[in-house]
Enzyme design. Sequence first.
Site, PDB file in Angstrom:
ATOM      1  N   ARG A 159     -15.176 -41.570  42.822  1.00 55.54           N
ATOM      2  CA  ARG A 159     -15.036 -40.126  43.035  1.00 55.54           C
ATOM      3  C   ARG A 159     -15.538 -39.398  41.800  1.00 55.54           C
ATOM      4  O   ARG A 159     -14.747 -38.986  40.950  1.00 55.54           O
ATOM      5  CB  ARG A 159     -13.576 -39.782  43.288  1.00 55.54           C
ATOM      6  CG  ARG A 159     -13.047 -40.415  44.553  1.00 55.54           C
ATOM      7  CD  ARG A 159     -11.570 -40.154  44.694  1.00 55.54           C
ATOM      8  NE  ARG A 159     -11.011 -40.924  45.796  1.00 55.54           N
ATOM      9  CZ  ARG A 159      -9.720 -41.051  46.020  1.00 55.54           C
ATOM     10  NH1 ARG A 159      -8.835 -40.468  45.213  1.00 55.54           N
ATOM     11  NH2 ARG A 159      -9.276 -41.754  47.036  1.00 55.54           N
TER      12      ARG A 159
ATOM     13  N   ASP B 242     -16.774 -36.560  39.327  1.00 55.09           N
ATOM     14  CA  ASP B 242     -16.376 -35.157  39.162  1.00 55.09           C
ATOM     15  C   ASP B 242     -17.569 -34.209  39.235  1.00 55.09           C
ATOM     16  O   ASP B 242     -18.713 -34.643  39.255  1.00 55.09           O
ATOM     17  CB  ASP B 242     -15.730 -34.978  37.780  1.00 55.09           C
ATOM     18  CG  ASP B 242     -14.286 -35.425  37.779  1.00 55.09           C
ATOM     19  OD1 ASP B 242     -13.623 -35.298  38.820  1.00 55.09           O
ATOM     20  OD2 ASP B 242     -13.830 -35.907  36.722  1.00 55.09           O
TER      21      ASP B 242
ATOM     22  N   TYR C  82     -20.877 -47.325  33.971  1.00 54.35           N
ATOM     23  CA  TYR C  82     -21.136 -45.903  33.707  1.00 54.35           C
ATOM     24  C   TYR C  82     -21.997 -45.789  32.457  1.00 54.35           C
ATOM     25  O   TYR C  82     -21.871 -46.604  31.525  1.00 54.35           O
ATOM     26  CB  TYR C  82     -19.821 -45.149  33.440  1.00 54.35           C
ATOM     27  CG  TYR C  82     -19.053 -44.805  34.685  1.00 54.35           C
ATOM     28  CD1 TYR C  82     -19.359 -43.665  35.416  1.00 54.35           C
ATOM     29  CD2 TYR C  82     -18.006 -45.606  35.124  1.00 54.35           C
ATOM     30  CE1 TYR C  82     -18.636 -43.330  36.562  1.00 54.35           C
ATOM     31  CE2 TYR C  82     -17.285 -45.285  36.269  1.00 54.35           C
ATOM     32  CZ  TYR C  82     -17.604 -44.135  36.977  1.00 54.35           C
ATOM     33  OH  TYR C  82     -16.907 -43.803  38.107  1.00 54.35           O
TER      34      TYR C  82
ATOM     35  N   ARG D 203     -15.089 -40.216  29.959  1.00 51.17           N
ATOM     36  CA  ARG D 203     -15.363 -39.010  29.182  1.00 51.17           C
ATOM     37  C   ARG D 203     -14.422 -38.873  27.986  1.00 51.17           C
ATOM     38  O   ARG D 203     -14.808 -38.349  26.940  1.00 51.17           O
ATOM     39  CB  ARG D 203     -15.284 -37.783  30.097  1.00 51.17           C
ATOM     40  CG  ARG D 203     -16.461 -37.766  31.091  1.00 51.17           C
ATOM     41  CD  ARG D 203     -16.212 -36.870  32.279  1.00 51.17           C
ATOM     42  NE  ARG D 203     -15.957 -35.497  31.878  1.00 51.17           N
ATOM     43  CZ  ARG D 203     -15.613 -34.532  32.716  1.00 51.17           C
ATOM     44  NH1 ARG D 203     -15.470 -34.804  34.013  1.00 51.17           N
ATOM     45  NH2 ARG D 203     -15.399 -33.328  32.279  1.00 51.17           N
TER      46      ARG D 203
END
Lengths: 249, 249
Positions: free
Chosen positions: A51, A53, A111, A200
């Site tokens: 999911r 952002d 990522y 992040r």
Amino acid sequence: MTRYKAIISYDGTLFSGFQRQPEARTVQEELEKTLTKLNRGEAITVHGAGRTDAGVHAYGQVVHFDLKEARDLEKLRFALDTQSPDDIDVVAVEQVADDFHCRYAKHSKTYEFLVDNGRPKNPMMRHYATHYPYNLDLASMQEAVKDLIGTHDFTGFTASGTSVEDKVRTITRAEVTRDTKTGFLVFTFSGNGFLYKQVRNMVGTLLKIGNGRMPVSQIKTILAKKDRHLAGPTAAGNGLYLKEIIYED
Amino acid sequence: MTRYKAIISYDGTLFSGFQRQPEARTVQEELEKTLTKLNRGEAITVHGAGRTDAGVHAYGQVVHFDLKEARDLEKLRFALDTQSPDDIDVVAVEQVADDFHCRYAKHSKTYEFLVDNGRPKNPMMRHYATHYPYNLDLASMQEAVKDLIGTHDFTGFTASGTSVEDKVRTITRAEVTRDTKTGFLVFTFSGNGFLYKQVRNMVGTLLKIGNGRMPVSQIKTILAKKDRHLAGPTAAGNGLYLKEIIYED
């Protein structure tokens, strides 16, 4: 019924994230609209593995959906790709077992996070990298990033108020390099799952370490104390890419 | 009066080109607005070395302008950079002789053109490369591109109806490579000046040659016959970058 798995890429700039939500443009909704059209108006639900952002990009998001009939895979990929909005692309489509679930099937995700360390920034990359025009010591970040590898409780790196109870995850790869051509910093993380805003927050902390405002040992401290307040600020979503998802079977 | 030369970069996506024009957003106008603000409201005119078209990007556009007083160069660069819109960046500012003119001073320009040859495209690059999802033979293009090097009448590669009379230009560098990391084709051209749409018409022709729909000898034929109809279509502006301008002194 035939279940399909698709690998999709998208530019997150104009999306309020992957997941459907009222009155917002999302990747899930756009894919569902396209698939429903291709299915003669009968509604199709799309499930996503990650999911992402608002503003977060993907080269290797994985989704699955069901169609009544079996279709030619390249024709289906081409139709989905060309009929989806310009900021979504369909890289591959394959048929999978009826009980395959892209989120629950065991997988590892990678990522990538891009930081434009130039002064001034590269204007072409302003939606595709986070601009950090301050001094960064690569060696400190490279030393600190290693402490993330392994199985840890990542409570200190997730958003407070996350509903997930088990915050133990395993990171198999964590590294920082400087792209010699662009000068950009490239953070790469692979693991069996990441908590909300975890990547992040890890990047935000590593940038503080690289800038000398946190000690190299800070990652270890955060993992031990499990305290979000000890970590750096959440790095902006525009630098983050869901790069690849690899399933165990 | 003090004359300043500045190197600027910009994302051409949301601009109707460099040059000021009524009711359109242009780079020149945005720079003039910022400089006028920095000059306590007194109007400043900005001159540009290259008139890039709508959608065309720049890493090394050069402009010049005059201010009444001498300023600290880094402070001026920083103010111009931070007060300009987000899609314009100011790379460098230097003081130059009062008679320097960025367009008329002898210089050589380098343009780059990016082609996304992937299928599907990279959605993050849809405004920053032209998508060409067809077969391209790099060797044919590399052979043909060499014919552009030298001093030629480029009438066959410019837009018909161009008002410039002398269409003889010198190209010192012309090459095509494939970026091994992205798979993108990178066309690079350096020369003492380029006619309107010349680079985009050269790229459009080379793509037809690479795709086997024009012979490798087509560049030679166009240069000899000076006929625009023999060249390929104008490649889209979104792949084009004004990369660098080097002045003789």
